[in-house]
Design a protein around this motif. Structure first.
Motif, PDB file in Angstrom:
ATOM      1  N   LEU A 199       1.948  -1.245   7.895  1.00 49.94           N
ATOM      2  CA  LEU A 199       1.178  -1.454   6.845  1.00 49.94           C
ATOM      3  C   LEU A 199       1.453  -2.970   6.180  1.00 49.94           C
ATOM      4  O   LEU A 199       0.738  -3.687   5.857  1.00 49.94           O
ATOM      5  CB  LEU A 199       1.089  -0.340   5.615  1.00 49.94           C
ATOM      6  N   CYS A 200       2.790  -3.093   6.071  1.00 47.75           N
ATOM      7  CA  CYS A 200       3.561  -4.125   5.372  1.00 47.75           C
ATOM      8  C   CYS A 200       3.208  -5.466   6.447  1.00 47.75           C
ATOM      9  O   CYS A 200       2.861  -6.541   6.065  1.00 47.75           O
ATOM     10  CB  CYS A 200       4.891  -4.144   5.372  1.00 47.75           C
ATOM     11  N   HIS A 201       3.026  -5.115   7.774  1.00 49.12           N
ATOM     12  CA  HIS A 201       3.079  -6.286   8.617  1.00 49.12           C
ATOM     13  C   HIS A 201       1.614  -6.760   8.806  1.00 49.12           C
ATOM     14  O   HIS A 201       1.258  -7.849   9.068  1.00 49.12           O
ATOM     15  CB  HIS A 201       3.646  -6.019  10.208  1.00 49.12           C
ATOM     16  N   SER A 202       0.639  -5.723   8.617  1.00 49.41           N
ATOM     17  CA  SER A 202      -0.741  -5.947   8.726  1.00 49.41           C
ATOM     18  C   SER A 202      -1.441  -6.389   7.460  1.00 49.41           C
ATOM     19  O   SER A 202      -2.493  -7.221   7.634  1.00 49.41           O
ATOM     20  CB  SER A 202      -1.439  -4.560   9.555  1.00 49.41           C
ATOM     21  N   ILE A 227      10.265  -7.690   0.780  1.00 46.80           N
ATOM     22  CA  ILE A 227       9.554  -6.441   0.430  1.00 46.80           C
ATOM     23  C   ILE A 227      10.035  -5.276   1.444  1.00 46.80           C
ATOM     24  O   ILE A 227      10.192  -5.688   2.665  1.00 46.80           O
ATOM     25  CB  ILE A 227       7.976  -6.596   0.740  1.00 46.80           C
ATOM     26  N   ASP A 228      10.380  -3.964   0.730  1.00 45.59           N
ATOM     27  CA  ASP A 228      10.957  -3.307   1.689  1.00 45.59           C
ATOM     28  C   ASP A 228       9.977  -1.951   2.046  1.00 45.59           C
ATOM     29  O   ASP A 228      10.408  -1.048   2.569  1.00 45.59           O
ATOM     30  CB  ASP A 228      12.427  -2.532   0.969  1.00 45.59           C
ATOM     31  N   SER A 229       8.855  -1.958   0.979  1.00 42.13           N
ATOM     32  CA  SER A 229       7.863  -0.769   1.305  1.00 42.13           C
ATOM     33  C   SER A 229       6.693  -1.000   1.036  1.00 42.13           C
ATOM     34  O   SER A 229       6.448  -2.200   0.411  1.00 42.13           O
ATOM     35  CB  SER A 229       8.313   0.438   0.469  1.00 42.13           C
ATOM     36  N   PHE A 230       5.515  -0.520   1.422  1.00 44.47           N
ATOM     37  CA  PHE A 230       4.311  -0.843   1.080  1.00 44.47           C
ATOM     38  C   PHE A 230       4.007  -0.585  -0.284  1.00 44.47           C
ATOM     39  O   PHE A 230       3.197  -1.466  -0.891  1.00 44.47           O
ATOM     40  CB  PHE A 230       3.208   0.097   2.054  1.00 44.47           C
TER      41      PHE A 230
END
Length: 112
Positions: free
Chosen positions: A13-16, A31-34
């Motif tokens: 999710l973070c990469h997209s 950023i460590d989490s969505f």
């Protein structure tokens, strides 16, 4: 088929997210989490815009030839710029701005 039933991992999710949102100016590895990404996004794009006092909503009026759909769209957009309003304030100011008194009375008799 199984992707529709499962939530993708935070890493995916973070990469997209940057490619679909236009939100690409984050420092690398910041950023460590969505959830953190979501909160950062909201504070950057939504909370930053909320700069007007609640009485701003009293200045919004439906134009004589403006459709109800157009008025609702504009009113909704303006509420996003207002600090701390509750549903009652929004409904009251929305009704006050309507050009049709009959519709306003109808809303009072049958609240949404």
């Amino acid at each position: 088929m199984t992707l529709g039933l499962q939530q993708p991992p935070d890493k995916i999710l973070c990469h997209s997210f940057p490619t679909t949102s236009g939100f690409t100016k984050l420092p690398t590895s910041s950023i460590d989490s969505f959830e953190q990404l979501s909160n950062t996004f909201l504070s950057h794009f939504v909370k930053r815009q909320r700069q007007r006092p609640a009485d701003h909503l009293l200045t919004i009026r439906q134009g004589e030839k403006e459709t109800l759909r157009s008025y609702v769209k504009y009113f909704t957009r303006e509420t996003l710029e207002v600090d701390e309003t509750d549903d009652k304030v929004q409904l009251t100011t929305f009704k006050a701005g309507l050009k049709s008194r009959e519709f306003m009375v109808s809303l009072e008799k049958n609240p949404p």
